[in-house]
Scaffold this motif. Structure first.
Motif, mmCIF file in Angstrom:
data_model
loop_
_atom_site.group_PDB
_atom_site.id
_atom_site.type_symbol
_atom_site.label_atom_id
_atom_site.label_comp_id
_atom_site.label_asym_id
_atom_site.label_seq_id
_atom_site.Cartn_x
_atom_site.Cartn_y
_atom_site.Cartn_z
ATOM 1 N N ALA A 95 3.313 23.420 -17.107
ATOM 2 C CA ALA A 95 1.996 23.277 -16.480
ATOM 3 C C ALA A 95 2.169 23.166 -14.964
ATOM 4 N N LYS A 96 2.030 24.290 -14.263
ATOM 5 C CA LYS A 96 2.260 24.308 -12.826
ATOM 6 C C LYS A 96 1.292 23.410 -12.071
ATOM 7 N N TYR A 97 0.072 23.274 -12.589
ATOM 8 C CA TYR A 97 -0.904 22.443 -11.890
ATOM 9 C C TYR A 97 -0.482 20.979 -11.893
ATOM 10 N N LEU A 98 0.202 20.534 -12.953
ATOM 11 C CA LEU A 98 0.691 19.155 -12.980
ATOM 12 C C LEU A 98 1.837 18.980 -11.989
ATOM 13 N N GLN A 99 2.671 19.999 -11.837
ATOM 14 C CA GLN A 99 3.752 19.938 -10.858
ATOM 15 C C GLN A 99 3.190 19.827 -9.446
ATOM 16 N N MET A 100 2.147 20.615 -9.152
ATOM 17 C CA MET A 100 1.543 20.535 -7.830
ATOM 18 C C MET A 100 0.859 19.192 -7.620
ATOM 19 N N ALA A 101 0.155 18.693 -8.626
ATOM 20 C CA ALA A 101 -0.500 17.390 -8.514
ATOM 21 C C ALA A 101 0.516 16.292 -8.227
ATOM 22 N N ARG A 102 1.659 16.354 -8.922
ATOM 23 C CA ARG A 102 2.737 15.389 -8.693
ATOM 24 C C ARG A 102 3.235 15.461 -7.251
ATOM 25 N N MET A 161 0.825 -1.205 0.000
ATOM 26 C CA MET A 161 0.000 0.000 0.000
ATOM 27 C C MET A 161 0.861 1.257 0.000
ATOM 28 N N LYS A 162 2.003 1.195 0.687
ATOM 29 C CA LYS A 162 2.884 2.353 0.797
ATOM 30 C C LYS A 162 3.523 2.737 -0.539
ATOM 31 N N ARG A 163 3.346 1.904 -1.546
ATOM 32 C CA ARG A 163 3.905 2.222 -2.860
ATOM 33 C C ARG A 163 3.057 3.246 -3.614
ATOM 34 N N HIS A 164 1.805 3.477 -3.147
ATOM 35 C CA HIS A 164 0.916 4.309 -3.976
ATOM 36 C C HIS A 164 1.384 5.754 -4.151
ATOM 37 N N PRO A 165 2.089 6.385 -3.187
ATOM 38 C CA PRO A 165 2.602 7.724 -3.492
ATOM 39 C C PRO A 165 3.622 7.735 -4.629
ATOM 40 N N LEU A 166 4.479 6.706 -4.655
ATOM 41 C CA LEU A 166 5.455 6.624 -5.742
ATOM 42 C C LEU A 166 4.784 6.378 -7.084
ATOM 43 N N ILE A 167 3.795 5.502 -7.100
ATOM 44 C CA ILE A 167 3.082 5.208 -8.355
ATOM 45 C C ILE A 167 2.410 6.477 -8.877
ATOM 46 N N GLY A 168 1.701 7.174 -7.985
ATOM 47 C CA GLY A 168 1.033 8.397 -8.399
ATOM 48 C C GLY A 168 2.008 9.487 -8.794
ATOM 49 N N GLY A 169 3.069 9.663 -7.996
ATOM 50 C CA GLY A 169 4.048 10.697 -8.284
ATOM 51 C C GLY A 169 4.768 10.466 -9.599
ATOM 52 N N GLU A 170 5.133 9.214 -9.866
ATOM 53 C CA GLU A 170 5.840 8.900 -11.100
ATOM 54 C C GLU A 170 4.933 9.063 -12.317
ATOM 55 N N THR A 171 3.658 8.715 -12.160
ATOM 56 C CA THR A 171 2.702 8.878 -13.258
ATOM 57 C C THR A 171 2.546 10.346 -13.622
ATOM 58 N N LEU A 172 2.362 11.183 -12.614
ATOM 59 C CA LEU A 172 2.184 12.608 -12.872
ATOM 60 C C LEU A 172 3.497 13.269 -13.284
ATOM 61 N N ALA A 173 4.631 12.739 -12.830
ATOM 62 C CA ALA A 173 5.928 13.267 -13.260
ATOM 63 C C ALA A 173 6.121 13.078 -14.762
ATOM 64 N N ALA A 174 5.607 11.963 -15.283
ATOM 65 C CA ALA A 174 5.681 11.728 -16.730
ATOM 66 C C ALA A 174 4.882 12.783 -17.478
ATOM 67 N N ALA A 175 3.740 13.191 -16.907
ATOM 68 C CA ALA A 175 2.937 14.247 -17.527
ATOM 69 C C ALA A 175 3.662 15.584 -17.469
ATOM 70 N N VAL A 176 4.388 15.837 -16.380
ATOM 71 C CA VAL A 176 5.153 17.080 -16.242
ATOM 72 C C VAL A 176 6.253 17.154 -17.300
ATOM 73 N N GLU A 177 6.861 16.028 -17.624
ATOM 74 C CA GLU A 177 7.906 16.014 -18.647
ATOM 75 C C GLU A 177 7.353 16.430 -20.002
ATOM 76 N N VAL A 178 6.112 16.043 -20.279
ATOM 77 C CA VAL A 178 5.484 16.398 -21.551
ATOM 78 C C VAL A 178 5.079 17.870 -21.549
ATOM 79 N N ALA A 179 4.608 18.363 -20.394
ATOM 80 C CA ALA A 179 4.156 19.758 -20.285
ATOM 81 C C ALA A 179 4.863 20.427 -19.104
#
Length: 355
Positions: free
Chosen positions: A234-241, A213-231
């Protein structure tokens, strides 16, 4: 981004086209409203720049026709006009125009209007994206009710409080508060990568299950980090990450996934950490009963300086009444919704059908 220029004056249309192409836009020109509308119907153009006075279909009529249709995405509409009087301005606004440009225009002014259109369109895309991702999170989590709604309200309340503190004035402003409100529902998006056997387990997790269960912050952070690389802008994606990645960190460094401490934890992570715990405490879960708001307050106070940033706790205490009001209001909304569902299910309050 593709731009459609519609103007019966060929020279004016070509000037606009060359100006926009110089700044990297893909541009097509049409020279009457009817042909212009046919191009709009292709769905390829997010921004339309149309002359007002054209034979066949004037610009305000074209704009009105565009607004009458249910397009899959918003079209930012700019009217070019030689009319600068208030009557034409009101007429154009009623037709649905987003902006106006008076002829003859300066190229720099045209680009400024286009940049405004881009910001409006990006905001629409942002809100749709965040809503979709939040619903994805909600679909996997067994925490029923209005958890995500409460979370964003609690986060907004805390950020609004800090926005009035001099020590946070350079970081927390109205834009920060709005971004936190929009992105906080994504704090647990990483749970989509947690197996059902762990995520949906009704009882207490074993040590091994908790590590999963403790892996979910990494999974979510890495997923949104990939979106930050594309954009990357986009400050909102950085905050979401950052919210997804750091909302389980603790102020004393005993949290996860990185064991960060103090102000090394981004402010948004420290804010949502308190909001998340408060909601968990004051909500009924499969593994616990609902705690009173007073009990939740006591537990948060006990975690001051260990689990929570003392400044965030201070902000919470200043706005505790607002927290309680949100909790009570949304609980009442949920109760009303459940009552309505029961009435619909069992036919309560409805006349019996004739046999």
């Amino acid at each position: 981004m593709k731009v459609l220029v519609i103007d019966d004056d060929v020279v004016s249309a070509e000037i606009a086209k060359c100006t926009l192409q110089h700044f990297g836009y893909e541009v097509r020109c049409e020279y009457d409203g009817i042909e212009g509308f046919e191009q709009i119907r292709t769905g390829e153009y997010s921004i339309v720049i149309s002359d007002w006075d054209m034979p066949g279909m004037p610009g305000d009529e074209l704009c009105r026709l565009v607004r009458q249709r249910n397009w899959s995405s918003y079209i930012f509409f700019i009217l070019l006009t030689s009319h600068s009087d208030m009557g034409h301005l009101v007429q154009g606004l009623k037709a649905g125009a987003d902006d106006f440009l008076v002829k003859p225009f300066e190229p720099e002014e045209l680009i400024v209007r286009l940049r405004t259109g881009e910001r409006v369109l990006s905001l629409q895309s942002r809100d749709v994206l965040l809503f979709t991702l939040a619903k994805l999170t909600e679909s996997r989590d067994n925490e029923t009710g209005l958890h995500l709604e409460r979370m964003r309200e609690y986060g907004r309340i805390l950020a609004m409080e800090l926005s009035g503190w001099s020590e946070f004035k350079d970081e927390v402003d109205g834009d920060y508060v709005q971004m936190l409100y929009l992105t906080s529902p994504l704090h647990d998006i990483g749970k989509v990568g947690v197996p059902d056997s762990v995520l949906l387990k009704p009882g207490k997790l074993s040590r091994e299950e908790f590590e999963i269960m403790k892996r979910h912050p990494l999974i979510g952070g890495e997923t949104l980090a990939a979106a930050v690389e594309v954009a990357p802008d986009a400050k909102y994606l950085q905050m979401a990450r950052d919210i997804a990645l750091y909302h389980h960190e603790k102020f004393d460094g005993s949290g996860y996934p990185y064991g960060l401490s103090g102000e090394d934890i981004p402010l948004c992570g420290r804010l949502i950490a308190l909001a998340d715990v408060y909601d968990a405490l004051t909500s009924k879960r499969v593994y616990k009963e609902k705690f009173s708001t007073q009990k939740a307050k006591e537990i948060i106070l006990e975690g001051t300086g260990t689990h929570f940033d003392p400044k965030i706790v201070e902000a919470f205490l200043a706005q505790e009444k607002a927290f309680v009001e949100v909790s009570n209001h949304l609980d009442a909304s949920l109760a009303d919704e459940n009552h309505s569902s029961a009435e619909s299910l069992f036919g309560i309050g409805e006349p019996l059908a004739a046999n």
